[in-house]
Structures are given as C-alpha cells and as structure tokens.
Design a protein around this motif. Structure first.
Motif, PDB file in Angstrom:
ATOM      1  N   GLY A 137     -10.943 -12.436  -4.417  1.00 41.93           N
ATOM      2  CA  GLY A 137     -11.261 -12.491  -2.997  1.00 41.93           C
ATOM      3  C   GLY A 137     -10.050 -12.277  -2.116  1.00 41.93           C
ATOM      4  N   TYR A 138     -10.122 -12.849  -0.928  1.00 43.14           N
ATOM      5  CA  TYR A 138      -9.096 -12.615   0.083  1.00 43.14           C
ATOM      6  C   TYR A 138      -7.729 -13.139  -0.363  1.00 43.14           C
ATOM      7  N   ARG A 139      -7.690 -14.291  -1.043  1.00 45.05           N
ATOM      8  CA  ARG A 139      -6.419 -14.836  -1.482  1.00 45.05           C
ATOM      9  C   ARG A 139      -5.774 -13.932  -2.529  1.00 45.05           C
ATOM     10  N   GLY A 140      -6.585 -13.428  -3.437  1.00 45.11           N
ATOM     11  CA  GLY A 140      -6.066 -12.507  -4.442  1.00 45.11           C
ATOM     12  C   GLY A 140      -5.582 -11.207  -3.829  1.00 45.11           C
ATOM     13  N   TYR A 141      -6.263 -10.779  -2.778  1.00 42.98           N
ATOM     14  CA  TYR A 141      -5.889  -9.557  -2.040  1.00 42.98           C
ATOM     15  C   TYR A 141      -4.509  -9.714  -1.393  1.00 42.98           C
ATOM     16  N   LEU A 142      -4.288 -10.828  -0.716  1.00 39.04           N
ATOM     17  CA  LEU A 142      -2.978 -11.075  -0.099  1.00 39.04           C
ATOM     18  C   LEU A 142      -1.884 -11.197  -1.158  1.00 39.04           C
ATOM     19  N   ALA A 143      -2.190 -11.861  -2.247  1.00 39.37           N
ATOM     20  CA  ALA A 143      -1.199 -12.021  -3.313  1.00 39.37           C
ATOM     21  C   ALA A 143      -0.830 -10.675  -3.921  1.00 39.37           C
ATOM     22  N   ALA A 144      -1.823  -9.810  -4.100  1.00 40.82           N
ATOM     23  CA  ALA A 144      -1.561  -8.494  -4.685  1.00 40.82           C
ATOM     24  C   ALA A 144      -0.673  -7.651  -3.769  1.00 40.82           C
ATOM     25  N   LEU A 145      -0.931  -7.702  -2.465  1.00 39.67           N
ATOM     26  CA  LEU A 145      -0.089  -6.967  -1.520  1.00 39.67           C
ATOM     27  C   LEU A 145       1.347  -7.489  -1.545  1.00 39.67           C
ATOM     28  N   ALA A 146       1.507  -8.805  -1.567  1.00 39.65           N
ATOM     29  CA  ALA A 146       2.846  -9.392  -1.610  1.00 39.65           C
ATOM     30  C   ALA A 146       3.563  -9.018  -2.908  1.00 39.65           C
ATOM     31  N   ASN A 147       2.840  -9.001  -4.019  1.00 39.52           N
ATOM     32  CA  ASN A 147       3.442  -8.643  -5.305  1.00 39.52           C
ATOM     33  C   ASN A 147       3.936  -7.198  -5.295  1.00 39.52           C
ATOM     34  N   ARG A 148       3.129  -6.301  -4.727  1.00 42.63           N
ATOM     35  CA  ARG A 148       3.536  -4.896  -4.707  1.00 42.63           C
ATOM     36  C   ARG A 148       4.709  -4.678  -3.746  1.00 42.63           C
ATOM     37  N   ARG A 149       4.757  -5.428  -2.665  1.00 46.09           N
ATOM     38  CA  ARG A 149       5.921  -5.337  -1.778  1.00 46.09           C
ATOM     39  C   ARG A 149       7.183  -5.717  -2.540  1.00 46.09           C
ATOM     40  N   ARG A 150       7.113  -6.769  -3.343  1.00 47.78           N
ATOM     41  CA  ARG A 150       8.281  -7.172  -4.135  1.00 47.78           C
ATOM     42  C   ARG A 150       8.663  -6.089  -5.130  1.00 47.78           C
ATOM     43  N   TYR A 151       7.669  -5.452  -5.725  1.00 52.68           N
ATOM     44  CA  TYR A 151       7.932  -4.365  -6.674  1.00 52.68           C
ATOM     45  C   TYR A 151       8.663  -3.226  -5.974  1.00 52.68           C
ATOM     46  N   PHE A 152       8.227  -2.880  -4.758  1.00 57.68           N
ATOM     47  CA  PHE A 152       8.892  -1.819  -3.995  1.00 57.68           C
ATOM     48  C   PHE A 152      10.333  -2.207  -3.664  1.00 57.68           C
ATOM     49  N   ILE A 153      10.550  -3.449  -3.276  1.00 56.05           N
ATOM     50  CA  ILE A 153      11.902  -3.910  -2.963  1.00 56.05           C
ATOM     51  C   ILE A 153      12.800  -3.785  -4.196  1.00 56.05           C
ATOM     52  N   GLU A 154      12.257  -4.132  -5.357  1.00 58.88           N
ATOM     53  CA  GLU A 154      13.023  -4.004  -6.600  1.00 58.88           C
ATOM     54  C   GLU A 154      13.414  -2.561  -6.888  1.00 58.88           C
ATOM     55  N   HIS A 155      12.648  -1.603  -6.323  1.00 60.69           N
ATOM     56  CA  HIS A 155      12.931  -0.179  -6.518  1.00 60.69           C
ATOM     57  C   HIS A 155      13.638   0.435  -5.302  1.00 60.69           C
ATOM     58  N   GLY A 156      14.221  -0.421  -4.449  1.00 62.99           N
ATOM     59  CA  GLY A 156      15.062   0.076  -3.370  1.00 62.99           C
ATOM     60  C   GLY A 156      14.427   0.184  -2.007  1.00 62.99           C
ATOM     61  N   ALA A 157      13.160  -0.183  -1.845  1.00 63.25           N
ATOM     62  CA  ALA A 157      12.493  -0.045  -0.550  1.00 63.25           C
ATOM     63  C   ALA A 157      13.153  -0.918   0.501  1.00 63.25           C
ATOM     64  N   ILE A 158      13.228  -0.389   1.711  1.00 65.65           N
ATOM     65  CA  ILE A 158      13.783  -1.141   2.829  1.00 65.65           C
ATOM     66  C   ILE A 158      12.764  -1.346   3.946  1.00 65.65           C
ATOM     67  N   SER A 159      11.621  -0.646   3.874  1.00 66.06           N
ATOM     68  CA  SER A 159      10.664  -0.763   4.978  1.00 66.06           C
ATOM     69  C   SER A 159       9.232  -0.620   4.497  1.00 66.06           C
ATOM     70  N   ALA A 160       8.335  -1.127   5.344  1.00 65.69           N
ATOM     71  CA  ALA A 160       6.900  -0.970   5.163  1.00 65.69           C
ATOM     72  C   ALA A 160       6.372  -0.225   6.380  1.00 65.69           C
ATOM     73  N   ASP A 161       5.679   0.862   6.164  1.00 66.23           N
ATOM     74  CA  ASP A 161       5.258   1.767   7.228  1.00 66.23           C
ATOM     75  C   ASP A 161       3.754   1.630   7.438  1.00 66.23           C
ATOM     76  N   HIS A 162       3.333   1.524   8.705  1.00 68.49           N
ATOM     77  CA  HIS A 162       1.927   1.264   8.989  1.00 68.49           C
ATOM     78  C   HIS A 162       1.396   2.248  10.025  1.00 68.49           C
ATOM     79  N   GLY A 163       0.508   3.117   9.588  1.00 66.40           N
ATOM     80  CA  GLY A 163      -0.196   4.000  10.501  1.00 66.40           C
ATOM     81  C   GLY A 163      -1.532   3.370  10.843  1.00 66.40           C
TER      82      GLY A 163
END
Length: 391
Positions: free
Chosen positions: A146-172
């Motif tokens: 549900g919604y809690r799992g959805y938020l957790a998944a987004l946060a996990n992927r953000r951490r994965y991106f940071i580990e690969h050098g990401a500096i920003s999140a872009d929102h259209g």
C-alpha cells in the motif's frame, strides 16, 4: 510529421535532411534557428549561406564525413566542449549500470551522473501508472504494501541513485501544487489511483501530496529538488495517437507558485541544506512570484529559463525581471536541458552573452562597477551551478 518520417522505421535520413534544408528560412528569428545556426557553424563548420534545398546533398555528405572523424566521438566532444558534469534523467527503477561502468572507467575523466526522475510513478494521470507502482513496490519496497510500501520504495530508490552519484531529483509536474494531506487521506487517494477511480482534481491532489513528500525526502537525503511545471502535454490528441509523445504539441499554460508551494515551503522552506530549484514556462511569474519567493526562502533558487524561454530575448527578460528583487545570488546558473549533445556549446554561449549584455548595461548606467560585474559573471557561469547543485 509524416513527411519527416516520424514513426516510420524506413524513413530515409537524407530525405529528412532535404526537407530541413528546404524549410531553413522558416527558422529565421526563432530560438531553434539561433541554436541550430550556432551549432552548424561553430561545431560542424558548415557555411550557413549554403543551407538550402539546392545544397542539401553537399551538406549532408559534409556532415557524414565530419561525424565519422575521431574528433566527433562522444568522449572527444565531451572533452572539447569543456564539460565537467553531465546529468541524465533516469527512471527510478533503472539499474544505472551504464553510470556505474563510466564511473569505474579510468580512461574517462568526466562525470556523468544519474538524476532521479519519478514523474511516471507520481502522476496518476499517466497511462500505466498502477502497473508501474506495483512493480516499484515489489522491486524496491521493504516488504510493506500500500501507500507505506510505496513511500518506502521511493525512498529506497533515491538512496540507490545517491550511491551511484546522483545529486538531484527532477520533477516535471502539471502545476506547482503541493499539499500536506493526512496519512489516511493520502492512502485513500493512493488506493483509488491504483484502481483508476480518481477524478481529475483528485489526481492533481495526489501529485501535490507527492511533491510535498518528495521535498520531505530531499530534506532527509540531500538530493536537490528541481521543479518544472506548466506544460499541457500532448495538446493535439490526433497527433499523439498517430505519432506519440514529444512530437511538438506540448503547450505552456499559466501557473501559480505563491499559493501552490506554500504548504511545502511552510515546512521545508527554511530547512538547512534543502535546495529547491524552480523553473517556469510562464513569464508572468518572473517578478510577481519567483523572484520574491527566492528572495525570502533560503531553500529556493531560480532555475534558468528553459524550453520556450531558453532564447536570447526571453533570457534577457528573465534576468531583468528577477534581479531587482532576488539579486544574482539566488540564480541556479545556466543549466541546459538539451537532448542534442552537439547543441550544448551553442546554448551555454548564448546564456553567457545574455548575462554579459545585462551586466554591461548595469555598468554603463553606473549601477555596478566593471570589476564587480566581472566577478558576478564568473559566479553566474561557474560558481552558481556548483553551489546550487552541491557540486
């Protein structure tokens, strides 16, 4: 579109180039014409007086010959253009394997960074939203549903991106709306979105809630948050049906930042380390909303004019409109969003010329010293993007 072979696997590039050369006079006075002329002359060495239907084959052969040289391999251009950092925009579930390979390649001296771009997982208007979200929760969640799992998944992927050098999140996003909803209301909207049961207003509300959540996550993990709203995507339904997205009929519309961003900025606008870069396609908000917001909130920075506005006259209007309120220090510097690698020098050159023109007027009017103008110029071109994007 059909004449240019859009959507056709058998389209002949030479025929497309012939059409382009025949239509070249139509680009006079446009931003596209400015970019293309600069690129063709400065990068490819083409005599622009020969760009016409009669010389199309000659120029085509010249371009093919130039592109075949070692100097026009992507890495060689990366070096000759003087690029230090290039950021891609990437799906949250992308493996980022190519980024990892480049980072591990000692022969490549530049930085190519991923950028977290979650639009398709936040916009319930988008076809296939439910399927993408289900996949996100399964592949990146922490076991919750549900919604809690959805938020957790987004946060996990953000951490994965940071580990690969990401500096920003872009929102259209469609609009700058942000909402701080209760957990129960957010969960209700989320569940309805997966069932396809939201009204248009509820879909906007869900996206607004998720922009608030993205800001909360940026405060926690440090990713710079960029926001670029105000485009009516796929305005002409028959063209979208025939040729698909990104085929020339995304049209700007008016948006409001002052009210839309208030819930987000009330909670995070003064948060230490939070950087929110605001872009716009609506010129009417330059001095009325964007400059005052950036002038007060330490988290807010003014993104460069983009898309329909990254043209010389529009960039100068932007600089004139925002500087009297926000000064120069609240600018994010020029960050181009091109999909055409060889246009990068042309776009940055245009930005430098616009900034120099504006500063020269201030010097001529004795509103700033020439020495200070030189310092500001370097800051706008070099230091500002480093500072704002935490480079």
């Amino acid at each position: 579109m059909a004449e240019l072979g859009v959507g056709s696997a058998s389209a002949d590039p030479r025929d497309i180039w012939q059409h382009f050369c025949a239509a070249w006079p139509l680009f006079d006075g446009t931003a596209s014409g400015y970019w293309l002329r600069s690129e063709l002359i400065e990068v490819f060495g083409i005599d622009d007086s020969l760009i016409d239907e009669a010389h199309a084959d000659q120029l085509y052969e010249q371009l093919v010959s130039v592109l075949a040289t070692p100097e026009f391999r992507p890495r060689a251009l990366f070096d000759s253009f003087g690029i230090e950092v290039l950021a891609t925009t990437d799906d949250p579930l992308d493996s980022l394997a190519d980024h990892a390979a480049l980072a591990a390649d000692s022969s490549f001296r530049g930085r190519v960074l991923p950028t977290f771009r979650p639009d398709a997982y936040l916009n319930a208007h988008a076809p296939g939203f439910a399927e993408r979200v289900d996949r996100l929760i399964v592949e990146a969640g922490d076991g919750a549903h549900g919604y809690r799992g959805y938020l957790a998944a987004l946060a996990n992927r953000r951490r994965y991106f940071i580990e690969h050098g990401a500096i920003s999140a872009d929102h259209g996003v469609r609009t700058p709306l942000t909402l701080k909803l209760s957990d129960d209301e957010a969960e209700r909207l989320f569940d309805s979105a997966l069932r396809g049961g939201l009204s248009a207003a509820e879909r906007d509300a869900f996206e607004g809630q998720m922009m608030y959540q993205m800001a909360r996550m940026s405060v926690e993990d440090g990713l710079v948050m960029t926001l670029h709203p105000g485009s009516y995507r796929n305005h002409h339904e028959p063209s979208f049906a025939r040729f698909g997205a990104d085929t020339g009929h995304d049209i700007p519309f008016a948006v409001g930042y002052t009210e839309g961003l208030r819930p987000l900025l009330n909670d995070f606008g003064t948060a230490a380390g939070f950087h929110l870069v605001l872009f716009t396609l609506d010129e009417t908000v330059f001095s009325r909303e964007l400059a005052p917001l950036a002038g007060f909130y330490p988290s807010v920075f003014l993104g460069a004019p983009w898309w329909f506005l990254d043209a010389p006259d529009a960039m100068l209007r932007f600089r004139s409109a925002v500087t009297e309120t926000a000064g120069f220090s609240r600018s994010a510097g020029f960050v181009d969003d091109t999909r055409a690698f060889c246009s990068i020098p042309a776009r940055h050159d245009a930005s430098r010329r616009v900034e120099a023109s504006f500063l020269a007027r201030l010097v001529a009017e004795h509103r700033i010293s020439e020495a200070r103008a030189a310092e500001v110029m370097v800051d706008l071109v070099d230091a500002a993007p480093r500072r704002v994007f935490k480079l």
